[in-house]
Design a protein around this motif. Structure first.
Motif, PDB file in Angstrom:
ATOM      1  N   ARG A 156      32.554  32.972  53.648  1.00 32.33           N
ATOM      2  CA  ARG A 156      32.532  34.278  53.003  1.00 32.33           C
ATOM      3  C   ARG A 156      32.051  35.368  53.943  1.00 32.33           C
ATOM      4  O   ARG A 156      32.497  36.502  53.873  1.00 32.33           O
ATOM      5  N   VAL A 157      31.112  35.000  54.833  1.00 35.30           N
ATOM      6  CA  VAL A 157      30.635  35.989  55.798  1.00 35.30           C
ATOM      7  C   VAL A 157      31.762  36.354  56.750  1.00 35.30           C
ATOM      8  O   VAL A 157      31.997  37.520  57.058  1.00 35.30           O
ATOM      9  N   VAL A 158      32.498  35.337  57.224  1.00 34.65           N
ATOM     10  CA  VAL A 158      33.554  35.589  58.206  1.00 34.65           C
ATOM     11  C   VAL A 158      34.751  36.270  57.558  1.00 34.65           C
ATOM     12  O   VAL A 158      35.325  37.195  58.107  1.00 34.65           O
ATOM     13  N   ASP A 159      35.142  35.811  56.368  1.00 39.88           N
ATOM     14  CA  ASP A 159      36.391  36.279  55.767  1.00 39.88           C
ATOM     15  C   ASP A 159      36.145  37.068  54.488  1.00 39.88           C
ATOM     16  O   ASP A 159      35.904  36.491  53.434  1.00 39.88           O
ATOM     17  N   PRO A 160      36.223  38.399  54.569  1.00 42.89           N
ATOM     18  CA  PRO A 160      35.916  39.226  53.396  1.00 42.89           C
ATOM     19  C   PRO A 160      36.866  38.973  52.228  1.00 42.89           C
ATOM     20  O   PRO A 160      36.534  39.261  51.083  1.00 42.89           O
ATOM     21  N   ARG A 161      38.071  38.436  52.514  1.00 36.65           N
ATOM     22  CA  ARG A 161      39.016  38.206  51.423  1.00 36.65           C
ATOM     23  C   ARG A 161      38.477  37.197  50.422  1.00 36.65           C
ATOM     24  O   ARG A 161      38.803  37.236  49.247  1.00 36.65           O
ATOM     25  N   LEU A 162      37.637  36.261  50.909  1.00 41.49           N
ATOM     26  CA  LEU A 162      37.079  35.254  50.008  1.00 41.49           C
ATOM     27  C   LEU A 162      35.959  35.835  49.167  1.00 41.49           C
ATOM     28  O   LEU A 162      35.639  35.317  48.113  1.00 41.49           O
ATOM     29  N   ARG A 163      35.331  36.896  49.668  1.00 41.80           N
ATOM     30  CA  ARG A 163      34.199  37.467  48.929  1.00 41.80           C
ATOM     31  C   ARG A 163      34.639  38.013  47.587  1.00 41.80           C
ATOM     32  O   ARG A 163      34.067  37.725  46.570  1.00 41.80           O
ATOM     33  N   THR A 164      35.729  38.803  47.616  1.00 39.02           N
ATOM     34  CA  THR A 164      36.164  39.392  46.352  1.00 39.02           C
ATOM     35  C   THR A 164      36.907  38.391  45.491  1.00 39.02           C
ATOM     36  O   THR A 164      36.901  38.484  44.287  1.00 39.02           O
ATOM     37  N   ALA A 165      37.549  37.404  46.145  1.00 41.87           N
ATOM     38  CA  ALA A 165      38.369  36.467  45.383  1.00 41.87           C
ATOM     39  C   ALA A 165      37.542  35.705  44.352  1.00 41.87           C
ATOM     40  O   ALA A 165      38.001  35.433  43.262  1.00 41.87           O
ATOM     41  N   THR A 166      36.293  35.373  44.717  1.00 42.18           N
ATOM     42  CA  THR A 166      35.492  34.566  43.798  1.00 42.18           C
ATOM     43  C   THR A 166      34.395  35.377  43.122  1.00 42.18           C
ATOM     44  O   THR A 166      33.728  34.881  42.238  1.00 42.18           O
ATOM     45  N   ALA A 167      34.198  36.612  43.576  1.00 41.14           N
ATOM     46  CA  ALA A 167      33.107  37.411  43.011  1.00 41.14           C
ATOM     47  C   ALA A 167      33.403  37.797  41.572  1.00 41.14           C
ATOM     48  O   ALA A 167      34.536  37.754  41.149  1.00 41.14           O
TER      49      ALA A 167
END
Ligand SMILES: Nc1ncnc2c1ncn2[C@@H]1O[C@H](COP(=O)(O)OP(=O)(O)O)[C@@H](O)[C@H]1O
Ligand code: SF4
Ligand SMILES: [Mg+2]
Lengths: 640, 310
Positions: free
Chosen positions: B299-310
């Protein structure tokens, strides 16, 4: 620029460059790539000039070498590209013999390049501001501590709403239009005198496209030289001063936009112009019938010969050189002559407009009061489709238009019963269709089929064309093979394609395969969801002709979803304009497009690029305003 | 509700992993031939009587199911028992040995990164000759067993040149050869994964965009490419940890270093169940923690994963 008697004159550019030396002067540019035992030659001799405050548009179908041409200006055609030219000067300085260091200064400093594929041209792992700051730092535009403020200013100038917020966001959080603007902001960060934009409006819906073009027009009037690449003549018609038409690595015609568009001299230019769908050519074929073996075999003759309706023996033997065909105009054709395009003689298969299907027959599909909500990002329900009703009769094409996000695809999915409506019903052949269990629905499924936007995504990449289409055919064995062959013939595909796999097909061929598969169970209704959006104009023209032919010959009804008004206007009998899930206007296509009742329809129509050069009134109609800096500014919100 | 669920899921998964690892240890121990009681006595040819008493004391004469339940019960209470072989509480043994191994693994990882990153950045997408040379070397390194490399280094630098001690002990100088040996075993894979990731990123339109802004080749690689290359690296981080842990067994033995690896090796050969159980528990815990950390790092490296699961 020499004046010409034909066509409306555009207002003079406020800051035309000195008449002497052009900013960019390219003579006989050739680019080759090493390939297996041979070489690919995407660019075979291109001449270009570009002056300050001028807009040159390069137009041609995909694969004609447009991108390679503009990328090679910055030495970015690819690591294995061999770029040669008789001359390739930037303001008198040779681009080809430049040191790596000087070339880095030129990139972004003298020429800003916005690549094709805006969706993947921003680094997905970095916030937008990092990309723009990179350009500012590379060229030491402002002091380090002023970079963040400047980034926000640049986004603002590029017409990005809420620039402070957007700067912190990541590419995947931005829409296609905003990404494109962010890329332009990055390309313009160091205020280069030349901006090169490769297909900047492709894949954008019509209002976003209009705003972007208005914003580019603003840059131009502020003195930036603009090199615009597009596959669509209509898109560049309003903004380009000069147009260069490219075909198979050669500029086949070049000249002032007004003259070239009103009196095209080269057969290919005429073909491109005829391919633009609009109300004017409704019921008429857009593309000339292509000979089966249209695979271009560039020998010594004219590169366009395999597709040229005027081809003679001379064309096959001798390659034409660029000859002047008017003030500031040239064309590569032995028989080039500027002429007003004559309306194509209506061939037997096209019917006059009056002979369109009558409304007397009973509807085959009836939707009433369809509503569907999805949970929004904050958990609250958002109505994607709100009280949508319509009827569809046999052999009728109902066009559904609206910006992206207006609920068009959700309507398509409700009609296909891939989604269950929250309320409302769909009747197919007078029977309940939406509100019944899937096992009961299955026998009826063959009556309604989908043609998707991206056939590649819906085909198994390992299957052959024969298998992809064969799967949808009810018959078995020999009979199946015959049916598949007949279907391919029906959609205009050669039987030789039967053993190909999706990856070995062109975009147009894939779309034909998708249509063949949809036709296999002999459906009464085709739901077409943006079926031509991924295709370039000439291929799109052929596919649109195919749809029109199917309706005439088979009586298939179609729900035709598209964000492209020109396409819908060309093809549909009736239209339905959607906005934010609601139908704001519906009715007979001619009626709606000629006398739009709803302001939103009027805005959509105003934003539609037209083949009338010199109409840069996008800034007025398209919701864009000029501010004092000369840049066109827009709001990112949907139009009122 | 969703927050507690998000925390509960990885926790339960970790618990499952620990339980599974310990069950496999227990099963292997009881399925393998040889009598633990004899081992724990530590005297050659003990009398049958003595063995029987010891078996009873150790609970080995009870049904397997009962033994398993007792075994789990002790684990739950954090009671790892006493090492048969060292006659010391296993928790103390682990505490004493763990730091030597952690130091070794971290040092090896640091050396491996210090070599792999520049190598990958320098060779990604370069001329075939240079790239081929580098990947040939990596293949050689990956396929050479650690004990062989350890012995080579030992005979050259310790016996012949005398630069480093033969017995590593706990000194910093003693750390160099073992850490290098361990690093060598992962440098090959590390470089390949990084280079593949870099080459993929350097083909993407956004790196061409960066060049079109006047960014130099090195900065394109460091700023845009390397971060993308980290994603496949995270994916293989489980393999890397496994290679490191497995490697410590060999390296600590070859270099006569203290550490969990050496304890594990001797405990396995002497069928010292409590010690093996303890080492397995620590390794499984490390894996679980790593998995949690990797999830966060993605999640730190790839911002796309941050919003996907938030
Ligand atoms: N790096 C490359 N290596 C080999 N061929 C290439 C490369 N880049 C582009 N081409 C080829 O050059 C031709 C022209 O491509 P392009 O300039 O992208 O066309 P356009 O932009 O007009 O759609 C295509 O046939 C394409 O396959
Ligand atoms: S030279 Fe001949 S083949 Fe080529 S475009 Fe002209 S008429 Fe057509
Ligand atoms: Mg292109």
């Amino acid at each position: 620029m020499p004046d010409s008697a034909t066509g409306p004159r555009r207002p003079p550019a406020p800051a035309p460059g000195p008449p002497g030396r052009p900013l960019l002067d390219v003579r006989d540019l050739r680019v080759t790539f090493p390939a297996h035992r041979s070489r690919v030659r995407p660019v075979r001799g291109v001449d270009l000039t570009l002056a300050a405050g001028e807009c040159l548009a390069i137009v041609g179908e995909s694969g004609s070498g447009k991108s390679v041409t503009v990328r090679s200006l910055l030495g970015l055609a690819g690591p294995r590209a061999r770029v040669e030219a008789e001359r390739m000067d930037l303001d008198g300085e040779d681009l080809l013999s430049m040191s790596a260091r000087r070339l880095r200064q030129v990139r972004g400093g003298s020429i800003g390049l916005v690549l094709q594929d805006a969706l993947v041209s921003l680094d997905p792992l970095r916030p937008v501001r990092a990309e723009i700051a990179e350009a500012l730092r590379n060229h030491r535009v402002v002091a380090g501590r002023d970079v963040p403020g400047r980034v926000v200013d640049l986004l603002d100038q590029a017409g990005v709403p809420e620039p402070e917020v957007r700067a912190r966001q990541y590419p995947h959080e931005l829409s296609g239009g905003l990404r494109q603007r962010a890329l332009i902001a990055a390309a313009m960060a160091a205020e280069p005198p030349i901006l090169v934009a490769d297909e900047p409006t492709t894949a954008l819906d019509v209002t976003t496209q209009a705003r972007l073009l208005a914003s580019l027009a603003g840059r131009k009037s502020a003195g930036t030289a603009l090199l615009l690449v597009s596959h669509d003549l209509a898109v560049v018609a309003g903004i380009a001063d000069r147009v260069a038409v490219m075909y198979q690595g050669l500029i086949v015609e070049q000249g002032p936009a007004a003259d070239l568009l009103s009196t095209p001299a080269h057969p290919y230019t005429r073909l491109l112009l005829a391919a633009v769908p609009s109300a004017a050519n409704r019921g008429l074929p857009l593309a000339p019938p292509t000979t089966a073996a249209a695979t271009p075999q560039p020998t010594g003759g004219c590169v366009f010969a395999p597709r040229c309706p005027q081809v003679t023996d001379r064309c096959l033997e001798q390659r034409p050189t660029a000859v002047p065909v008017g003030p500031g105009r040239s064309a590569r054709c032995w028989y080039a002559e500027p002429a007003r395009p004559t309306a194509p003689a209506a061939p037997a298969r096209s019917l006059p407009v009056q002979a369109r299907p009558v409304q007397a027959t009973a509807p085959i599909l009836t939707a009433s009061g369809l509503t569907k909500s999805f949970p929004g990002p904050d958990g609250s329900a958002r109505r994607a489709v709100d009280d949508v009703s319509f009827e569809l009769r046999p052999a009728e094409i109902l066009g559904v238009v609206g910006e992206s996000g207006s609920g068009k695809t959700t309507v398509a999915n409700l009609i296909l019963a891939l989604l269950a409506p929250d309320s409302g019903t769909v009747l197919l052949d007078g029977e309940a269709w939406s509100r019944r269990p899937e096992p009961q629905r299955r026998p009826l499924r063959r009556r309604i089929q989908l043609v998707p936007q991206d056939p590649l995504g819906s085909f198994d990449p390992r299957y052959t064309v024969a298998r992809i289409v064969g799967e949808a055919v009810p018959e078995r064995g020999d009979q199946r093979r015959r049916r598949v062959a007949a279907l391919l013939d029906r959609v205009g595909l050669a039987a030789g394609l039967l053993d190909r796999r999706p990856a070995q097909l062109s975009g147009g061929e894939r779309q034909r395969v998708a249509v063949a598969r949809a036709l296999a169970p002999e459906p009464a209704v085709l739901v077409c969801d943006e079926p031509v959006s991924a295709l370039d104009v000439s291929v799109q023209a052929q596919i649109l002709d195919l749809f029109d032919g199917l309706r005439r010959d088979l009586g298939t009804a179609m729900l035709f979803v598209s964000h492209d008004l020109g396409v819908v206007q060309h093809l549909s009998d009736r239209v339905m304009v959607m906005r934010a899930g609601r139908v704001v206007e519906a009715g007979d296509a001619d009626e709606v497009f000629e006398h739009p009742g709803h302001p939103y329809t009027q805005d959509l129509l105003a934003a539609l690029p037209r083949l009338r050069p010199g109409r840069v009134d996008l800034a007025k109609d398209g919701g864009a305003r000029r501010d004092t800096t000369g840049y066109a500014r827009t709001t990112g919100e949907p139009l009122p | 509700m969703t927050v507690s669920r998000r925390l509960a899921k990885p926790f339960l998964r970790a618990l499952g992993v620990l339980l599974g690892a310990e069950t496999v240890t227990f099963a292997a121990y009881h399925l393998l031939p040889g009598d633990p009681a004899e081992v724990s006595l530590g005297v050659p040819n003990p009398s049958a009587e003595l063995v029987a008493t010891t078996r009873h004391e150790m609970g080995l004469d009870r049904p397997l199911a009962v033994q398993y339940v007792v075994f789990l019960g002790r684990l739950l209470r954090g009671d790892l028992g006493t090492s048969y072989q060292l006659h010391e509480p296993v928790t103390r043994v682990l505490r004493e040995q763990v730091w030597a191994t952690v130091t070794l693994a971290v040092a090896a990882l640091a050396i491996a990164f210090a070599v792999s990153v520049p190598l990958a950045v320098a060779t990604a997408g370069r001329r075939p000759a240079m790239r081929g040379l580098s990947s040939g070397g990596e293949l050689l390194l990956t396929s050479s067993p650690s004990f062989w490399i350890g012995i080579l280094l030992l005979s050259l630098f310790s016996f012949r040149l005398g630069w480093f001690p033969v017995i590593s002990g706990t000194s910093v100088r003693g750390l160099v050869l073992p850490a290098v040996t361990l690093a060598v075993s992962i440098i090959g894979v590390l470089t390949q994964v990084l280079r593949d990731g870099l080459e993929r990123a350097l083909d993407e339109p956004f790196t061409v965009s960066a060049r079109a802004r006047g960014t130099g080749e090195t900065m394109v690689r460091l700023r845009h490419g390397l971060r993308h290359a980290l994603i496949p690296l995270l994916t293989v981080s489980g393999w890397i940890l496994g290679a490191l842990l497995g490697g410590t067994v060999v390296v600590e033995t070859v270099f006569s270093r203290q550490g969990l690896g050496r304890i594990a090796a001797t405990a396995i050969t002497s069928r010292d169940l409590p010690t093996v159980t303890g080492v397995v528990l620590v390794s499984a815990l490390v894996f679980c923690v790593l998995n949690l950390v990797i999830d966060v790092l993605y999640r730190v490296v790839d911002p796309r994963l941050r919003t996907a699961t938030a």
